[in-house]
Scaffold this active site. Structure first.
Site: not given
Ligand code: ATP
Ligand code: MG
Length: 555
Positions: A37, A266, A276
């Site tokens: 995202e 994760r 993020k």
């Molecule tokens: P954040 O909380 O940092 O916004 P998010 O999961 O909402 O994390 P996205 O941009 O939606 O962030 O993530 C893109 C991809 O990266 C998703 O498939 C998510 O599952 C993966 N991802 C995000 N954070 C991690 C992590 N700490 N370890 C492994 N994969 C991750």
């Molecule tokens: Mg997200």
């Protein structure tokens, strides 16, 4: 598709699933996607997901899409879109075809939402947010049906079209799936599919005022793109039921080779946060200078700090993929960069806390040019020119008036050490200021010890580094400590209380003249000090400490 990872084939539960799907004939090729995202910069957790998605596709000669999951315009920005593309490429991966955006499927999502309404599987609900929460029930108690659940199909279509046309205020109503208000999975209790947002979107401008929820858009985006294995993190485990429910209820996708979702754990890294939202707070509250501050666990921060793409890929390979959540030891990341740089980083000498050393028996005005190996274990890397004269800089830490014990290997009064790549010297006396700080150390050198041991059998054990003073170049050194004091700062929501106030220390010292034009992001080993690289955002000669020569955290 990048071939960098092709040789790596550690098996994991996802590869086992893929192997089964290929041998049963369920799929004949593999397609994955990385779906960030664009609401912030990518972090080390995303690197795990990137390596898994792109790496797995590459291992099976398949494809991986980069798809921006841009369904929430209020938090998203084109700045993040560009930064994310740059980070994925820098990590060494290429996406299949054009970059994809969920927003480019908004027309299709809308059509599929109408299909669900037409099948009596979705309805427009006017409960307030608080009422919706009350109606949802709890883990112990089933929920209650919304009074709007029984609105007829025609009426729902009319209401949904009115939502799309901007006929309702933001927050007044949502489109919900009609699933099961007593499901043991809370997410199946009539989840929201669409909500109203009067916001300008970075891709679709003001075309839409209704935006799909992740649970609705994600599975359809996967299906449209022909993704076979949709890999996401464990917190979406329950949501897999919605993923399947939506695809099974849409005529275009209810077939045996539709995508399936698989969850993995994760990455949580010690002394870091991988959210993020929290990283943005660190930037917004000026705890760090920017998203790519070298203390940040973002990909751009690690890059600026001097981490190489291959060390990050190596780290992701080492930590593996499983379904068990854990906190990863930061020393694993540090050993990955150390292992990489030990082989490739040119050696150099830098004096970070300088004091002057005057060699009293060395002729005044004379400067010697010497050759030093660029890498002592790799002759092919050649040599570099260094200098020697009567006045040089050594590090404050390398001189003590009195050696504290027999094991002391640095310079002291009446004690000999070797100056790296040059002569043996012996300290005789020193000057200090009124506060007792040592300013100048005086010594003599043995002219017969250039590149060889003293001939009379004297044993000189210690070696210290130096930079010749007339040729030395001023440089700033930025020495980083952990950003957080706690190993698991994610436990508390208020990160500011666990921020390490001393995570950055700035020192002014000297480097060898051949580093005058050092390139940004190219790492050097400053002998005895650690790995450093020139800062890409500073105009002057500023060096970031990447990592020390050995793991000192656990000592
Ligand atoms: P954040 O909380 O940092 O916004 P998010 O999961 O909402 O994390 P996205 O941009 O939606 O962030 O993530 C893109 C991809 O990266 C998703 O498939 C998510 O599952 C993966 N991802 C995000 N954070 C991690 C992590 N700490 N370890 C492994 N994969 C991750
Ligand atoms: Mg997200």
């Amino acid at each position: 598709m990048s071939s960098q990872n092709k040789e790596v084939k550690t098996t994991n539960f996802i590869r086992n699933i893929i192997d089964d799907d290929l041998s049963s004939g369920k799929h004949t090729f593999i397609k994955t996607r990385f779906p960030p995202e664009p609401n912030g910069y990518l972090h080390i957790g995303h690197a795990k997901s990137i390596c898994l998605n792109f790496g797995t596709a590459s291992n099976y000669d398949g494809y991986c899409n980069l798809r921006f999951d841009d369904t929430n315009p209020s938090k998203e920005d084109i700045e993040y879109v560009n930064a994310i593309k740059k980070d994925v490429e820098w990590l060494g991966f290429n996406w299949e075809g054009q970059v994809k955006f969920s927003s480019s499927y908004f027309d299709k999502f809308y059509k599929y939402a109408e299909e669900l309404i037409s099948k009596g599987l979705a309805y427009v609900c006017f409960l307030s947010a608080d009422e919706t929460r009350l109606f949802r029930g709890t883990l112990k108690e089933p929920g209650k049906n919304s009074p709007y659940r029984e609105t007829n199909i025609e009426e729902n279509l009319t209401l949904f079209r009115k939502m799309k046309a901007g006929g309702f205020k933001e927050g007044l109503c949502v489109l919900r799936a009609k699933i099961d208000m007593s499901s043991s999975f809370m997410c199946m209790r009539d989840p929201t599919l669409y909500r109203i947002r009067f916001e300008t979107h970075h891709q679709t401008n003001d075309d839409w005022c209704i935006y799909p929820m992740y649970d609705f858009g994600h599975c359809i985006g996967d299906a449209i793109e022909g993704v076979t294995h949709s890999l996401c993190t464990l917190e979406f485990q329950d949501n897999r039921r919605i993923y399947d429910w939506i695809l099974e209820n849409l005529d275009d996708f209810n077939n045996s080779n539709r995508p399936n979702q698989y969850e993995f754990s994760r990455l949580n890294l010690e002394y870091a946060t991988t959210s993020k939202r929290k990283l943005k707070l660190l930037v917004d509250n000026n705890h760090v200078s920017s998203w790519n501050d070298p203390r940040m666990p973002t990909i751009s921060g690690l890059r600026r700090r001097g981490y190489t793409a291959s060390s990050i890929r190596d780290f992701c390979e080492k930590i593996g993929v499983s379904k068990v959540n854990s906190l990863t030891d930061i020393s694993i990341l540090e050993s990955s960069i150390r292992d990489d740089l030990n082989n490739i980083a040119p050696r150099s000498m830098a004096v970070i806390n300088p004091i002057k050393l005057i060699i009293e028996n060395y002729p005044e005005g004379k400067i010697e040019s010497l050759q030093a190996p660029i890498h002592p274990q790799n002759e092919a890397m050649g040599t570099r020119e260094i200098f020697f004269s009567r006045e040089i800089y050594i590090d404050k830490e390398d001189f003590l008036e009195m050696p504290p014990n027999n094991k002391y290997k640095r310079l002291a009064i009446n004690k000999e050490v070797r100056l790296r790549n040059s002569y043996v010297v012996k300290a005789s006396h020193f000057d200090s200021d009124n506060d007792g700080n040592i300013k100048i150390v005086y010594c003599t050198y043995d002219p017969n010890t250039l590149g060889k041991n003293p001939t009379d059998g004297r044993k000189v054990k210690g070696v210290i580094h130096y930079v010749e003073s007339s040729q030395a170049i001023n440089a700033e050194f930025r020495i980083y400590d952990r950003l957080f004091l706690e190993s698991n700062p994610a436990k508390s929501d208020d990160l500011s209380s666990s921020i390490n106030p001393n995570s950055l220390e700035i020192k002014n010292g000297f480097i060898e003249p051949n580093l005058l034009n050092a390139m940004a992001e190219k790492a050097y080993q400053f002998e005895r000090e650690g790995y450093f690289c020139r800062d890409s955002e500073s105009i002057g000669l500023v060096f970031n400490k990447i990592v020390g020569l050995r793991d000192t955290w656990n000592q």
